[in-house]
Structure formats: C-alpha cells, structure tokens
Design a protein around this motif. Structure first.
Motif, mmCIF file in Angstrom:
data_model
loop_
_atom_site.group_PDB
_atom_site.id
_atom_site.type_symbol
_atom_site.label_atom_id
_atom_site.label_comp_id
_atom_site.label_asym_id
_atom_site.label_seq_id
_atom_site.Cartn_x
_atom_site.Cartn_y
_atom_site.Cartn_z
ATOM 1 N N PHE A 163 33.793 -77.108 -8.265
ATOM 2 C CA PHE A 163 32.621 -77.733 -9.108
ATOM 3 C C PHE A 163 33.323 -78.471 -10.353
ATOM 4 O O PHE A 163 34.602 -77.827 -10.498
ATOM 5 N N GLU A 164 32.273 -79.048 -11.226
ATOM 6 C CA GLU A 164 33.380 -80.338 -12.057
ATOM 7 C C GLU A 164 32.174 -80.054 -13.668
ATOM 8 O O GLU A 164 31.068 -79.955 -13.278
ATOM 9 N N ASP A 165 33.450 -79.615 -14.477
ATOM 10 C CA ASP A 165 32.297 -79.471 -15.425
ATOM 11 C C ASP A 165 33.556 -80.640 -16.605
ATOM 12 O O ASP A 165 32.854 -82.424 -16.574
ATOM 13 N N HIS A 166 33.889 -80.179 -17.738
ATOM 14 C CA HIS A 166 34.729 -81.681 -18.062
ATOM 15 C C HIS A 166 35.958 -82.243 -17.296
ATOM 16 O O HIS A 166 36.500 -83.277 -16.954
ATOM 17 N N ARG A 167 35.936 -81.496 -16.593
ATOM 18 C CA ARG A 167 37.549 -80.716 -15.118
ATOM 19 C C ARG A 167 36.626 -82.683 -14.262
ATOM 20 O O ARG A 167 35.769 -81.491 -13.569
ATOM 21 N N TYR A 169 37.573 -84.066 -10.139
ATOM 22 C CA TYR A 169 37.876 -84.765 -9.318
ATOM 23 C C TYR A 169 38.118 -86.128 -8.192
ATOM 24 O O TYR A 169 37.009 -85.956 -8.015
ATOM 25 N N ALA A 170 38.823 -86.896 -8.089
ATOM 26 C CA ALA A 170 39.115 -87.865 -7.332
ATOM 27 C C ALA A 170 38.492 -87.429 -5.843
ATOM 28 O O ALA A 170 38.382 -87.964 -4.961
ATOM 29 N N SER A 171 39.706 -86.325 -5.484
ATOM 30 C CA SER A 171 39.469 -85.763 -4.052
ATOM 31 C C SER A 171 39.643 -83.785 -3.738
ATOM 32 O O SER A 171 39.778 -83.450 -4.441
ATOM 33 N N SER A 172 39.230 -83.799 -2.654
ATOM 34 C CA SER A 172 39.804 -82.613 -2.465
ATOM 35 C C SER A 172 40.700 -82.121 -2.589
ATOM 36 O O SER A 172 40.982 -80.992 -3.220
ATOM 37 N N ALA A 173 41.739 -83.030 -2.252
ATOM 38 C CA ALA A 173 43.176 -82.389 -2.549
ATOM 39 C C ALA A 173 43.441 -82.473 -3.752
ATOM 40 O O ALA A 173 44.556 -81.581 -4.170
ATOM 41 N N ALA A 174 43.276 -83.005 -4.719
ATOM 42 C CA ALA A 174 43.166 -82.576 -6.357
ATOM 43 C C ALA A 174 42.150 -81.222 -7.371
ATOM 44 O O ALA A 174 42.940 -80.932 -7.429
ATOM 45 N N ALA A 175 41.214 -80.842 -5.870
ATOM 46 C CA ALA A 175 41.096 -79.790 -6.368
ATOM 47 C C ALA A 175 41.529 -78.200 -5.760
ATOM 48 O O ALA A 175 41.187 -77.500 -6.501
ATOM 49 N N SER A 176 42.444 -78.569 -5.421
ATOM 50 C CA SER A 176 43.327 -78.155 -4.539
ATOM 51 C C SER A 176 44.612 -77.171 -5.078
ATOM 52 O O SER A 176 45.308 -76.456 -4.885
ATOM 53 N N PHE A 336 25.447 -63.895 -0.480
ATOM 54 C CA PHE A 336 26.113 -63.530 -1.254
ATOM 55 C C PHE A 336 25.918 -62.814 -1.673
ATOM 56 O O PHE A 336 25.112 -62.940 -2.705
ATOM 57 N N GLU A 337 26.749 -60.724 -1.496
ATOM 58 C CA GLU A 337 26.004 -60.650 -2.816
ATOM 59 C C GLU A 337 27.147 -59.806 -3.288
ATOM 60 O O GLU A 337 27.508 -59.760 -4.500
ATOM 61 N N THR A 338 28.557 -59.392 -1.966
ATOM 62 C CA THR A 338 29.044 -58.043 -3.289
ATOM 63 C C THR A 338 29.973 -59.190 -3.267
ATOM 64 O O THR A 338 30.710 -58.612 -4.241
ATOM 65 N N ASN A 339 31.017 -59.670 -2.368
ATOM 66 C CA ASN A 339 32.490 -59.928 -2.580
ATOM 67 C C ASN A 339 32.526 -60.764 -3.051
ATOM 68 O O ASN A 339 32.213 -61.422 -3.489
ATOM 69 N N PRO A 340 33.784 -61.066 -4.320
ATOM 70 C CA PRO A 340 33.655 -61.548 -5.214
ATOM 71 C C PRO A 340 34.264 -63.197 -4.368
ATOM 72 O O PRO A 340 34.790 -63.484 -3.853
ATOM 73 N N ALA A 341 32.910 -64.390 -5.333
ATOM 74 C CA ALA A 341 34.143 -66.315 -4.431
ATOM 75 C C ALA A 341 35.521 -66.237 -5.018
ATOM 76 O O ALA A 341 35.155 -66.023 -6.421
ATOM 77 N N LYS A 342 36.097 -67.167 -4.187
ATOM 78 C CA LYS A 342 37.084 -67.754 -5.221
ATOM 79 C C LYS A 342 36.227 -69.272 -5.799
ATOM 80 O O LYS A 342 36.020 -70.476 -5.226
ATOM 81 N N MET A 343 36.616 -68.737 -7.514
ATOM 82 C CA MET A 343 35.922 -69.852 -8.202
ATOM 83 C C MET A 343 37.171 -71.516 -8.261
ATOM 84 O O MET A 343 38.469 -70.197 -8.699
ATOM 85 N N ILE A 344 37.142 -72.175 -8.457
ATOM 86 C CA ILE A 344 37.893 -73.005 -8.445
ATOM 87 C C ILE A 344 37.931 -74.420 -9.600
ATOM 88 O O ILE A 344 35.957 -74.307 -10.288
ATOM 89 N N ARG A 345 38.305 -74.028 -10.915
ATOM 90 C CA ARG A 345 38.400 -74.772 -11.720
ATOM 91 C C ARG A 345 37.476 -74.293 -12.687
ATOM 92 O O ARG A 345 36.392 -74.999 -13.359
ATOM 93 N N LYS A 346 37.342 -73.488 -12.975
ATOM 94 C CA LYS A 346 35.802 -72.137 -14.017
ATOM 95 C C LYS A 346 37.011 -71.756 -14.836
ATOM 96 O O LYS A 346 37.870 -72.085 -15.493
ATOM 97 N N ARG A 347 36.809 -71.420 -16.417
ATOM 98 C CA ARG A 347 37.055 -71.353 -17.244
ATOM 99 C C ARG A 347 37.784 -69.961 -17.451
ATOM 100 O O ARG A 347 37.043 -68.894 -16.335
ATOM 101 N N VAL A 348 38.441 -69.613 -17.932
ATOM 102 C CA VAL A 348 39.115 -68.657 -17.707
ATOM 103 C C VAL A 348 38.673 -67.160 -18.285
ATOM 104 O O VAL A 348 37.817 -67.686 -19.060
ATOM 105 N N GLN A 349 37.977 -65.711 -17.676
ATOM 106 C CA GLN A 349 37.051 -65.395 -17.739
ATOM 107 C C GLN A 349 37.492 -63.447 -18.796
ATOM 108 O O GLN A 349 38.386 -63.485 -17.514
ATOM 109 N N LYS A 350 36.771 -62.734 -19.258
ATOM 110 C CA LYS A 350 37.965 -62.397 -19.861
ATOM 111 C C LYS A 350 37.896 -60.649 -19.014
ATOM 112 O O LYS A 350 38.411 -60.036 -18.930
#
Length: 827
Positions: A163-167, A169-176, A336-350
């Motif tokens: 997903f995109e907030d203030h960041r 991406y021009a392509s999926s390669a950039a998001a990776s 989607f219930e229990t297993n955590p997802a791999k989030m791309i470009r999210k803020r660092v959480q505590k």
C-alpha cells in the motif's frame, strides 16, 4: 448364547460365517458382527469399521440407501482423525453419492467436498471426484459457497500487502526493495520532524481516532494490493474465475472528519457506522472497488496473484479475506484470521499485531500522486554505453505539486542533464570547444551531493507531463540495482499530507566491453611532455567497435599521435577479443581552461575529484553496424570509456631541463669559447621546494673524438632523473661519492677541455606547481663534442610539522642527464 456369555469376538465370527448370498441378510449379519467387535474387550475398532463398510455395501445392493448411509456414517467415527486417507475418501465419496440419489444435494456436496483435495489419489480418481462434485452442485440449482474450499490451496503465510501512504511506487519492483535502502536514500530529502511542524505524520496523528492509531494509512482513490499464492494440489487442471478480495469499509462521520480543529476538540467513538461489503452492493455504486481476475492452474502448479481494493471515500478499510469461483459453479472463500501478513511499506510498529490489525487501514483524503517512468532505459548494456534518456513525470490530480527533488542511488550510471539538452544525442562537453557547454549537470553543487533540485518554478499539474533529460552511462560491469526517489510537496495547503515521495527501481545488467589502460612516462628532454602508451582490449564475445575519438579532460592537455591513424587501426575497428596498443605524446600547456560543467560532468560519471598531478582520458567509440545490429535498429549512441587518475608525476618532485645551443662554431685562435645555457626547474609538489645545484668541472678530457665517452655515475638509492645509456661499452666508473663522470686514466698534467665558468653552486626556492629559470655558462678550450652532465641537483621539500608524516619522499639528490654540445673550428 455367545453374546450372553460376553464372548463377542466368537459371536462376530459366527455372524460372519452365516452370511449368505442374499444381500439384505448379509448386510444385517455383517452389521451385527461389527457391533460384536465394538463390544469385545478390548474393542476391535478397525474390524468394527471394516464390517460396517461391508454391511453398507450390501444395503446399497438391495436399495436400502438410508441403511447404507447409516452404516457408513457410523464407520466414519472410526476413521476420523486417522491417516487412512484412502478408506476415508471411499466412505465420504459414497455417502455423497447416496445422498444425491435421495435428492439431498446439500448433504451430498458437503461429503464429496471432503475428498476434493485428494493429492494422494490417482489422476483418474481425482477427475472422478471433481466431476461428481460439480454435477451435484449443478443439481442444487443455486450458488454453492464453501468456506475454506480446498481447491485451490492458499498459502496464507506468503500473504503480502502493498500500500502507499506518503511513499509511492512506480512499479512492483520498487515496492519489493527493502525499506532501509529507501530510508537511507531519502535521508537528506525528507523534512526533519523537529523543524517541520506541519509534517503530515504529526497532523495525521490528530486525525486518526485513538483505537486506530496502529492501523496502516492509505489514500482514497489509490489501490491497496495483496499478493496471494494459489496452489493446485491435484494432477488435473483447475479453472478459477471471479477471484477478488472480500473487504469492508466503515464510513464514520463522527470520527473521520477532514477538519483537524474539530477533531482536536474531542473524538467520539460511539458514532453510527455503516459497513459496506462489496458483495452486498452494486459494483458501480459501492464506496470501494475490487479487482476481479480469472486464471487456470495446471496440475501441481503454484502461482502468485495480485488482487487490489480501491477505497473511494475516507473511513476504515478492513480486508477480510479472498473469494473465488471454481469451474464456474462453486464459490470458495477464505477469511484471513490468525497468521500475520507480510506488510510492505508500513510504519515501524512497537509490537506485533494480529493479522486482522495488519489488514486494517485508515483511509485519508485524496492527495496528488506523481507517476514516473524513465524511457528508454535498457535492461542490458555494455560498459561505456552512453545514451540520452527521458524522465517523464505525470500528475493526474487537479492540484499541483511543487518543490521537486531527486536522488539516485548510483549517480555514476544516471546523470541529470539540463532541460535544453532534451533532444541531444550525446553530452556536448565530450566535444572540446571554446564555447559554453550544454547537456551537462544543471547544478554542479547539487550533483556533487547526488541530490538534484528542480527549478523552483517547476510545477506538475493536469495532463501536461514534465520531461527531463537524463544521461545514462554503464560505468562498471555487473548486475546493478538502480534506485531513484523523487520528493515533491502538495500545492494544496489544506491537504492532509504535506509531501510524498515517488520511488522508482530498475534492474540493469552491464557486460564488459572495451578495457582501456594507459601508461605515462615523463619525457627526459622536455618539461611537461609525456610519452603515453594506450592498451585497448575488446572483451566482448561478439560485438565490434569503431574507435571514434581520444580526448583528455581539460584544455591544458594536448594529444599528438606518433603514428598515422591507419597504421594504428588498419581495419578501422576492434573486433571481438581483439587487442591493440599505440603510443602518443601528451603535452601540458599549464593553466587549465576547461569549463566547470565539463569537469563536473566527467567527475560525476566517474565518482572522482580533480587532481592537478593526474590526467583523465576519455576514449569514445561507436558500435559497429553489422547484420545483427543494422543501421537504424537502435537509436544512435556512443560508448565512453574513462581512465581516471593517470599519474603524470615522476618519482621525484623536481624536474628540470637544460636548454641552449647544440652546435657552436668558434675560432680557437681566441683561447676559449664562452657558451650561455639555461636550466628550467619545475616543482610538481604542493609545497615549497629548495633546490641546490652544484656544477663539477671535469678533470679529464671528455672529447668524444678521442673515443673517451662519458656515462652518468651509478645512482644511489636517493637519486632521481633520466639517464641515457651510451652505445659504447668502454666505460669505467671510478667514483661513486662525487657522482662525476670519469674515463680512462689520463696524465694528471692534462688540461680539461671545458669548465663551468658560471657559479659553481646555486640555490633557489620554488613555489608549489611553479617553475624557475637559472642561467649557466660553460667555457670550452678546444673543438669536440662534450657531455655537460657533470652536475648534481639536490632538492628538499619544506614540509610543515603536520605534513612531515606523509609517505611521499621529502628530499633527494639527482645526477644530471646527458646534454651533448658540439664545438667546431670555424673557417
């Protein structure tokens, strides 16, 4: 009788023996035998279930389907939770068939559903199970929805959300690309939170209700992407259609206000909320839109599918799960219930949060978003490939963006040009002229820091794109990960986000091409002139190159060939694996006159800084046109090969040149002939040098007509200078202390044919990178050819205390090099 005596095992044997060929009788007896095995001590569960299955088959033969289903269902209690997969498949499949015969299609489908993911079965059995299941579903006459349908399998652990907030991406390669790479690249571009009080993150913290503080942020009108892995466990192909995300959007008028001031007065969490699910509303009128894809999976195939959801209004977005349609009849869905997802470009959480929190987003007001592309950037190139590319930036929003900045991870590969050089074929600075140069970095100060500031009046808005020239040069071989980030600010001051970044990524493969090396030797008889050897090797396997031009960086250098071009390049090209060497002279005119743009462009490409004691060469070549690379197949481009920091300095910091006449005619009726010479000294170091010159009169005849040639004395470890080797071998060195030339023994009373008649000892101080001229005089008493090398030059660098620890030599003693003077008797 046996049952009354609790002899159940023996009773079961009797029941089994009394079975006849009549199906109904056999079914009853087998069922009674199974109960005896159950009641035996200990219970014989395997035989219990096996005899129930045999009984059910007999019931089916006599059309007692309900009894057959009853016995099979009882047998299921035995096999449930065991690894007896084949018998379980048999029981479930037949129960499903028999329910279908009774018209109970829902129950039939539920049982056949249990055997669909039968990867352990043969291909024939898999086709049978799937075909019967689809037929049963069709007979229901309605859409059959199955939670956690096993066809296909979904790998929840590989779930990846982009997903995109203030960041952005021009392509999926950039998001990776890893976030830490982008953070380090954008470190100097992003405003400091301590100084930027209106930073959008601080404002956003006030706009988001407290219970959603840990949620991710996305923008209305921009897609949230989810990568999901689908796997076909069977050997037969599967057809999937209408694959999409299951999402909910809560639009809360009390909590999600665009006015920050009203929110600061108090946020209420008890406002009325309307949940919208995209399955329950018309697609065109819903407040969110989801992608709908279809694909097929071959037997055993695994594929990753990207699904998107685009919220259209502000609110709280929850990604609930995924749904799909199997073979056009069965709708499967997975939450989607229990297993955590791999989030791309999210803020660092505590702390780590459950999956449901990771898939929850706060949707903020729509803001402008830049779209960018660089064309035509090659995916594969050879070292030295030089091309003019175009950066295209678009903003489809009605609001403008401004204050653009750009930073490149590998500035040696991408160099930012001036806007007026948009249509140039190659940088004008590669051609040496006295005019101003164009097509080079627009701001050398910014370029040196690898960050480029677009002009202040640059604004992107509407349908008109911004086009900006970039110079691409493949600097070094290898696989290059090229990252470009562009910072921009919003023209609308009421926007929630004050700035955004556009991240672009390209993978580039660079192959070796021409390998160029230079060897430089100072000329012994000329100051600031050098003999240069250039070696060129074509390291490609199939490409040929035409050598177009050799130049140096800086107009103070002049290059002259020692051979004609046709002699150096007979075929006018370098074929694959071919190598050649050539020699040329290099002369330094002294004061550089190169424009700052040209030097900046070259140093930008090479990632180096200027050095007055070195010279940088640029070899320009072109790809040879052939059948594989016909004329006009590619846009014209050059190859530039840079050799940097080729040292012109000798091992001594002091160089000198004795100049004067070579041949003199004199009437020796006059006792002697006075000849004036000059010695030019040059200090190539960056500190003041003290030079002491001692001339030594010869005590012997140095007349070459008497076959007594002279030879420079053997140098000590602390001597520098050029020494010519004579062709005559009759040499005798008698002194290594005074470092003077001696020849064969002569009588003591013999008179020296010449003497140094000027000062025998001269001292001079030379400023850094400066020269000085000293007058010399010699008196000749007889005709002949004389070697005037009988002098010694002592030099010492006047270093400060801080400079005294440097590795370079600070002093030395040099023997003079041969200077031959011929004096003839005049008529």
């Amino acid at each position: 009788m046996l049952k009354a005596r609790y002899q159940y095992k023996e009773a079961a044997t009797v029941y089994f023996r009394v079975c006849t060929e009549e199906p109904l009788h056999s079914a009853v007896m087998l069922e009674q035998a199974s109960y005896c095995y159950l009641l035996s001590k200990p219970p014989m569960l395997h035989k219990y279930g096996f005899h129930l299955v045999l009984s059910g088959d007999r019931y089916k033969k006599c059309d007692q389907i309900k009894h057959a289903i009853r016995t099979y269902r009882s047998a299921m209690s035995v096999y449930k939770g065991t690894t007896w997969s084949h018998i379980k498949d048999h029981v479930h499949f037949h129960i499903g068939q028999w329910y279908a015969l009774l018209g109970l299609y829902d129950l039939a489908a539920n049982h056949v559903l249990e055997v669909l993911a039968c990867s352990h079965q043969s291909k024939t059995m898999q086709e049978l199970f799937l075909r019967d299941f689809l037929q049963i579903v069709q007979k229901t006459g309605k859409t059959f929805e199955v939670s956690k349908l096993q066809l296909p399998e979904i790998n929840i652990s590989s779930l990846r959300v982009i997903f995109e907030d203030h960041r952005t991406y021009a392509s999926s390669a950039a998001a990776s690309v890893k976030e830490k790479i982008w953070v380090s690249l954008e470190e100097e571009m992003i405003p400091n939170l301590s100084t930027a009080r209106t930073n959008w993150l601080e404002l956003q913290s006030k706009l988001i209700p407290k219970k959603y503080k840990e949620s991710n942020v996305c923008v209305a009108g921009e897609a949230v992407k989810v990568d999901i892995e689908f796997k076909n466990p069977l050997q037969i192909p599967l057809l999937l259609s209408s694959v999409s995300l299951i999402c909910e959007l809560s639009e809360n008028s009390d909590e999600m206000q665009s006015d920050a001031n009203s929110l600061l007065s108090g946020l209420q969490n008890d406002g009325e909320s309307t949940k919208l699910n995209h399955r329950d509303v018309n697609f065109e009128n819903s407040l969110l839109s989801v992608s709908d894809v279809g694909f097929s999976l071959r037997g055993g195939e695994t594929t990753v599918v990207q699904l998107t959801v685009t919220p259209r209004v502000e609110g709280i977005l929850q990604i609930v799960g995924v749904k799909w349609k199997l073979s056009g009849f069965v709708v499967g869905f997975h939450k989607f219930e229990t297993n955590p997802a791999k989030m791309i470009r999210k803020r660092v959480q505590k702390a780590k949060h459950p999956h449901s929190d990771n898939l929850k987003f706060v949707v903020v007001k729509s803001v402008p978003k830049l779209e960018g592309v660089i064309h035509p950037l090659p995916k594969r190139a050879y070292v030295g490939d030089l091309r003019n590319l175009v950066l295209e930036l678009r903003n489809k929003s009605e609001f403008a963006v401004k204050n653009l900045k750009m930073k490149i991870s590998h500035p040696r590969f991408l160099n930012i040009g001036k806007r007026e050089s948009l249509n140039a074929e190659f940088p004008a600075c590669l051609e040496k002229t006295n005019s101003d140069h164009s097509g080079v970095p627009a701001n050398p100060t910014d370029v040196s820091h690898s960050m480029f500031l677009f002009p202040e009046d640059t604004i992107i808005q509407g349908e008109t794109p911004l086009l900006w020239p970039l110079w691409f040069r493949a600097a070094v071989p290898g696989n290059i990960s090229l990252c470009i980030t562009i910072y921009y600010e919003m023209g609308d001051i009421s926007s929630t986000m004050r700035y955004r970044t556009l991240r672009m990524h390209y993978n580039l493969q660079v192959l070796p091409s021409l390998d160029v090396s230079f060897q430089i030797s100072p000329c012994p008889s000329r100051l600031q002139e050098f003999l240069v050897r250039m070696d060129v090797v074509n390291k490609t396997s199939s490409e040929s190159f035409q050598v177009h031009q050799l130049s140096s960086v800086g107009h103070q250098w002049e290059i002259s060939l020692l051979q004609p071009v046709d002699a150096i390049f007979p075929s006018q090209s370098l074929m694959a694996h071919q190598a050649l060497s050539c020699f040329f002279m290099l002369k330094n005119h002294g004061k550089p006159s190169t424009s700052e743009d040209e030097i900046s462009y070259h140093f930008r490409l090479q990632g180096t800084d200027g050095d007055t004691s070195t010279v940088d060469f640029i070899l320009i070549s072109r790809p040879l046109k052939n059948d594989n690379n016909p004329v006009g197949s590619d846009p014209p481009h050059l190859f530039s090969h840079h050799a940097c920091h080729c040292s012109t300095a000798s091992t001594s910091s002091i160089s000198w040149l004795v100049d004067g006449p070579r041949t003199i005619y004199h009437d020796f009726s006059v006792p002697f002939c006075e000849i004036n010479l000059s010695m030019t000294l040059f200090n190539s170091s960056d500190v003041v040098a003290s030079v002491h010159i001692n001339t030594l009169d010869s005590s012997t005849s140095d007349n070459l007509n008497d076959a007594t040639p002279v030879q420079p004395a053997t140098s000590s470890d602390n001597q520098e200078g050029w020494h010519d080797l004579s062709l005559v071998t009759d040499i005798k060195v008698t002194s290594d202390v005074l470092k003077v030339r001696t020849s064969k023994s002569t009588p003591v009373e013999s008179v020296s044919p010449f003497i140094w008649s000027g000062s025998s000892s001269t001292r001079v101080q030379l400023e850094p990178m400066s020269r000085s001229e000293i007058p010399l005089q010699v008196s000749v008493f007889s005709p002949g050819t004389y070697d005037l090398s009988n002098y010694v030059l002592h030099w010492n660098l006047l270093l400060s205390n801080d400079e005294g620890n440097r590795d370079s030599r600070s002093s030395g003693k040099c023997q003079g090099y041969p200077y031959y003077l011929t004096v003839l008797q005049s008529d």
